[in-house]
Design an enzyme around this catalytic site. Structure first.
Site, PDB file in Angstrom:
ATOM      1  CE  LYS A 116      -4.199  -1.788   2.223  1.00  0.00           C
ATOM      2  NZ  LYS A 116      -3.862  -3.202   2.269  1.00  0.00           N
ATOM      3  CG  HIS A 208     -15.008   0.719  -0.234  1.00  0.00           C
ATOM      4  ND1 HIS A 208     -14.152  -0.111   0.439  1.00  0.00           N
ATOM      5  CD2 HIS A 208     -14.739   0.512  -1.544  1.00  0.00           C
ATOM      6  CE1 HIS A 208     -13.418  -0.793  -0.430  1.00  0.00           C
ATOM      7  NE2 HIS A 208     -13.773  -0.425  -1.636  1.00  0.00           N
ATOM      8  CD  GLU A 274     -10.905  -1.907  -2.918  1.00  0.00           C
ATOM      9  OE1 GLU A 274     -10.683  -1.531  -1.757  1.00  0.00           O
ATOM     10  OE2 GLU A 274     -11.244  -3.066  -3.204  1.00  0.00           O
ATOM     11  NE  ARG A 296      -8.255  -9.868  -5.442  1.00  0.00           N
ATOM     12  CZ  ARG A 296      -9.372  -9.364  -4.941  1.00  0.00           C
ATOM     13  NH1 ARG A 296     -10.475  -9.374  -5.668  1.00  0.00           N
ATOM     14  NH2 ARG A 296      -9.410  -8.840  -3.734  1.00  0.00           N
TER      15      ARG A 296
END
Length: 643
Positions: A116, A208, A274, A296
């Site tokens: 990250k 989100h 995201e 993916r």
């Protein structure tokens, strides 16, 4: 296009890939573990290869064995699905070294997005907005605490190599930082073998929202957004597309940010970027920040397919075989609205504890798409994720799609295991969710309301009793005796509470039931039973369990009145395994003084860790299991001294 591919996965995603590949004329090779020999994905495949034991480390994570299976079967490419080896760059290298094609991004792209902190630096360089925070290499606790002070509380500590909420802690005040850091690092070290963390600003009303991207290695497009804000403990529950309240300006800004992220790493295939969104003042183009990129296909990809009309697996196969993207951004558009609900075998009242069991009954209503890797008769194994299905609906508007989701969930029938079906149904009826007022804290704030268990009505008891006594279909011996209507009794139980039911059979089409103080009449007209004036719900009998398919499924036990449970009420001296699993750690030692709530052991089952706690204060008498042991449900792990 490939003529044969191997799918290096199991369950619903393996079935999903096969559906498209076989429709395109591609032969599919499945792999399976010892416990999956009769699984749905094996039955669907054109060929199947056994690759090892039940544990993922002995089968679905054995990249070398999977590659050997692909070569031996003559497959030209490997589709990884999601989970397992799908984001393992070393596996990608091995696939390509063997002369096979990996249906997904390059190993380099996966590595760039795998950590990250490094990914956020790369995104900043590409002009993608990132959450204010510290993503550096200095892991000194004092330095991290200083960075948290500079960012401003509340902050979020996150494992650099994290996922699924592991290694993540919310810190509200400076004095809580040190303890939270130690806790996050310990969990990250156990889960990922890497205890490095980053520190980020915590968004007060977060949503989100993620963007589906697709690249051919040179160019990329986005297929709009999905809202995945309905989460519990950072696990998605219901996803939808498009995001409610989305403006054209913000959609364009987020979409372009997703495309920049994909093109910055030469992305090839399906991926998801995201974002965390601050929804405290509506959706604004300056209030979204990059969180991570999943390199993916996502679990929730069907909602994107529903609103765009694009088969993402078909695109994966075409791009992996060397084709360029067939559509430009201007060619893509949104039609209607879609929802996906994740149906799991889990005991919601017991804290969403994953469950096992054999599916004695499984059916889905017309009007929905149900992606499932199991069938009636299959067993939910403790070795893998307990997902039963993804229930997907589409409608011209959000309101219509939500009504269709509600109807689909009410019509879904599962027997043989507890599920989260009622919880999903309660979410679809939640006023805030219906209005589109969603954020990642909605479930936690309303948990008591959402998990309240349904109480059976007398008509449900009658339906269960009719099934238990075989009084639904006409029979010669259910009518009159010579001198009076036939009386029969049945003893049922609901969640351990006994229910006595007595029926007076007044012919093949009429029954009068006594359920406690209630009299309930059942009558059949033109072949259809009505109980208390309402259509009788469908039922299923398996062993001693009768399931009534109403109120998201009600399971009654048909009891022998002479059978008595000699054990009485529970034993607080013994800490037992709530399900089959692997003993990950044991913290108790004989003679140790423990307090109620102390962690005595950790059980790993169904891809999750479960802490087993002391039920009372006491002294450890015996430790009956050890780290690494595989135990069955109900196995005694620790015993306390008698009080």
């Amino acid at each position: 296009m490939f003529s044969k591919i191997l799918i290096a996965n199991r369950g619903e995603i393996a079935c999903r890939v096969m559906e498209t590949a076989q429709r395109m004329g591609v032969t599919c090779v499945a792999v399976y573990s010892d416990v999956d020999a009769t699984a749905k994905h094996v039955a669907m495949a054109d060929e199947a290869v056994q690759i090892g034991g039940a544990a993922p480390a002995e089968s679905y994570l054995r990249g070398d064995v999977i590659i050997e299976a692909a070569l031996d079967s003559g497959a030209q490419a490997i589709h990884p699905g999601y989970g397992f080896l799908s984001e393992n760059p070393d596996f990608v290298d091995l696939v390509e070294a063997a002369g096979l094609t990996f249906i997904g991004p390059s190993a380099d792209a996966i590595r760039k997005m795998g950590l990250k902190d490094a990914a956020k630096v790369l995104m900043e360089q590409a002009g993608v907005p990132v959450v204010p925070g510290y993503h550096g290499d200095n892991q000194d606790p004092g330095h991290l605490a200083g960075q948290a002070d500079a960012i401003g509380y509340p902050v979020l500590i996150k494992a650099v190599a994290g996922g699924g909420g592991k290694g993540m802690r919310l810190v509200e005040r400076p004095e809580e930082f040190s303890e939270a850091l130690d806790s996050a690092r310990g969990e990250a070290r156990t889960a990922f073998g890497n205890d490095a963390v980053l520190v980020e600003k915590f968004v007060s009303k977060p949503r989100h929202i993620e963007v589906q991207v697709f690249g051919d290695g040179t160019h990329a497009v986005h297929l709009f957004e999905r809202d995945c804000s309905l989460q519990r403990r950072h696990q998605k529950v219901i996803e939808e597309a498009p995001a409610p309240g989305m403006t054209p300006e913000m959609r364009d800004a987020m979409g372009q940010a997703g495309v920049r992220a994909a093109e910055a790493i030469g992305y090839k295939g399906a991926g998801t970027v995201e974002f965390i969104v601050d929804a405290s003042d509506g959706l604004r183009p300056d209030r979204f920040w990059f969180m991570e990129m999943n390199t993916r296909l996502q679990v929730e990809h069907p909602v994107t397919e529903a609103i765009t009309g694009i088969d993402l697996v078909a695109w994966q196969l075409r791009v992996a075989s060397g084709e360029a993207l067939s559509l430009r951004q201007a060619d893509l558009s949104i039609t209607g609205h879609a929802f996906e609900a994740r149906l799991y075998a889990e005991d919601v009242p017991k804290g969403f504890l994953p469950a096992t069991g054999t599916l004695t009954h499984l059916s889905f209503p017309d009007g929905c798409r149900a992606d499932s890797g199991v069938r009636a008769g299959d067993t939910i194994s403790p070795w893998y994720d307990p997902m039963i299905a993804k229930v997907v609906v589409h409608g011209p508007t959000r309101a219509v799609a939500l009504a269709r989701l509600d109807r689909a969930l009410r019509g879904t029938q599962v027997g043989g295991t507890v599920t989260n079906l009622g919880f999903l149904g309660a979410l679809t009826c939640h006023a805030g969710f219906a209005a589109g007022d969603v954020d990642t804290g909605l479930i936690a704030r309303n948990l008591d309301q959402l998990v309240s268990a349904a109480e059976p009505e007398p008509r449900h008891v009658v339906a269960a009793a009719m099934r238990a006594l075989d009084l639904i279909e006409p029979r010669d011996d259910t009518g009159f005796t010579l001198w009076a209507p036939l009386h029969r009794a049945v003893h049922l139980s609901w969640q351990g509470e006994p229910i006595a039911a007595d029926v007076q059979v007044e012919g093949q089409d009429h029954q009068l039931w006594q359920i406690g103080p209630d009299q309930v009449r059942a009558a059949r007209h033109q072949g259809q039973w009505r109980i208390a004036g309402q259509v009788m719900p469908e039922t299923a009998l398996s062993g001693s369990t009768v399931t009534v398919f109403d109120a998201y499924g009600l399971a009654f036990e048909n009891c022998d009145p002479l059978d008595r449970d000699a054990s009485g009420g529970g034993d607080t001296n013994v800490i037992e395994a709530p399900m089959p699993g692997l003993v990950k750690a044991v913290f108790a030692t004989p003679g140790q003084q423990v307090r109620e709530g102390d962690r005595l052991a950790v059980l790993e089952a169904m891809k999750m860790e479960h802490a087993l706690l002391a039920a009372r204060d006491g002294v450890v008498a015996e430790v009956l299991s050890s780290e690494g042991a595989q135990v069955e449900a109900g196995a005694a792990l620790v015993r306390l001294q008698e009080e």
